[in-house]
Design an enzyme around this catalytic site. Sequence first.
Site, short mmCIF file in Angstrom:
data_model
loop_
_atom_site.label_atom_id
_atom_site.label_comp_id
_atom_site.label_asym_id
_atom_site.label_seq_id
_atom_site.Cartn_x
_atom_site.Cartn_y
_atom_site.Cartn_z
N ASP A 110 -4.79 4.22 -3.24
CA ASP A 110 -3.95 4.98 -4.17
C ASP A 110 -2.80 4.14 -4.74
OD1 ASP A 110 -5.54 6.96 -3.21
OD2 ASP A 110 -3.92 8.26 -2.53
N ASP A 111 -2.25 4.64 -5.82
CA ASP A 111 -0.96 4.19 -6.38
C ASP A 111 -0.99 2.88 -7.16
OD1 ASP A 111 -0.13 6.41 -5.01
OD2 ASP A 111 1.02 5.34 -3.51
N HIS A 123 -4.86 9.57 -10.40
CA HIS A 123 -3.83 9.89 -9.39
C HIS A 123 -2.53 10.28 -10.10
CE1 HIS A 123 -2.18 10.10 -5.42
NE2 HIS A 123 -1.46 9.00 -5.48
N HIS A 137 3.12 9.97 -10.70
CA HIS A 137 3.25 10.34 -9.29
C HIS A 137 4.27 11.45 -9.03
CE1 HIS A 137 2.75 9.73 -4.95
NE2 HIS A 137 1.70 8.99 -5.26
N HIS A 170 -3.42 2.30 0.39
CA HIS A 170 -2.66 2.13 -0.85
C HIS A 170 -2.71 0.65 -1.26
CE1 HIS A 170 -1.23 5.79 1.05
NE2 HIS A 170 -0.93 6.21 -0.17
#
Length: 488
Positions: free
Chosen positions: A296-297, A347, A351, A437
């Site tokens: 993620d991210d 995603h 955020h 991540h």
Amino acid sequence: MRKILSFILILFITISLINYIKKDTAPIYSNNLIPKEEMDTPLQTSITRTKRKDLGEIETIIEYGDYSSLAAHYPIFGIESIDSTIKDMVQGYINNFYREIENNTSNRKLKSELNIDFDMYITQDDIVSLKFSIMESMSYNAHPNTSIKTFVINLGKEEFISLDDIFKGEYLSMLSEIIINHFSDDEEYKEYIETDLFKEKLASAKENLDKFVVQENSIILFFEKYELFAGSFGEQEVEISYRDLKGYLKKELEDLVEEPSDSIVEENRTEKPKEIVEGETRIIDSEKPMVCLTFDDGPNEKTTIPILDTLKKHNSVGTFFVLGNRVSHNKEILERMIAEGSEVGNHTYNHKKLTSLSTKDVKWQIKSTQDAIDAIAISPKVMRPTYGAYDDTLKSTLDMPMILWSIDTLDWKYRDTNRVVKSILDNVTDGDIILMHDLYESTANAVEKVVPELIDRGFQLVTVSELYEARGKTLESGKTYNHVHKNR
Ligand code: ZN
């Protein structure tokens, strides 16, 4: 002989010409700072409203704890004095956020959230403006606090630009007057411009007009919620053309305005890659154990590329849940993910916690990210909610399946390679979805250790969509998925 010579000459000229054209039409901004000589070449584009993010690199901080969710994004230009000022500003908001949480122990059942994101405006002559939007939603307040912070930077001179650097004379009263006229002409606002709030804030004070960005042909001034009008009006922006500010502009800008601006060209849209090179073919055996590594991210050059290298070396793939605002900086990485068989998921754009947003804002977070990724090659089919947070409203809003996980490596918390490796190898079973991540080097190093070991143990590394397809399960919109464990 002469014929051959002239042929060679023509060939040479043609090649040089092609190279020249190629250079000119190449993507204008890469991940890194534009080399000086490219900056000086006049660009073909002259677009007002160019909100973008692809100059410099983008840095992202994401943290979550028992009482807090935090995401902050900011650019890095490679100029120490500029970068440190921006970083200090961001860090200031972060420190303040944590201090506030510490000081307010009431209502801790709800998490507080901080989100910092930015828009970038670029002009032809080395001037970059940043508009930061800061959203702070404290658990003990009913409504989030939003604020704006801007920076205007002369990259060539490596310095910040203030209103005084742009304007001369009694410019503040001139700007105030234009702003008053702007709102007087607006049906929605005109009856409110007599309020004290409005009058006071436009009393020709520099600090009331200090949030601005500079564009090719205009300046935009921003006002925070509650700054000029009641909160229900939200933020305001007033765009003023340099033509309307003649006589108040300093020499260099005055010259710029004089130039005829007939060279307005449509924004260069990057062509989708026509050919996607197939990686080595993988054959998935649905009877054999399989797991998904998910990241993620990102994408993040320093860490995503080593992860892709590891996956490629072992003819394996992963699923990358990327942030929309990091996409334009990392086009090549996304192209590579897709070319090598990995899956790209959504995603959100920057955020924010989706369960705190309105339906409209949730849809924007998803769509703007889909659009950013789609401009490169594909439209993601899966998404992962930020902070793993979802509720019934979100489920009914989303038109994509929500992919969660069954093994949480906590890589973001400990930043410890061995801990990540252990958390995977001690727990992994067939059908697991593993959360990591791709922002951290410790994670990239863990992937290097864990991939060959998983393969040794007989696992196939597959994407999320492949896992569900291989097990004959359909992913449905608005539903959550954690794993495909057999016989449970
Ligand atoms: Zn995340």
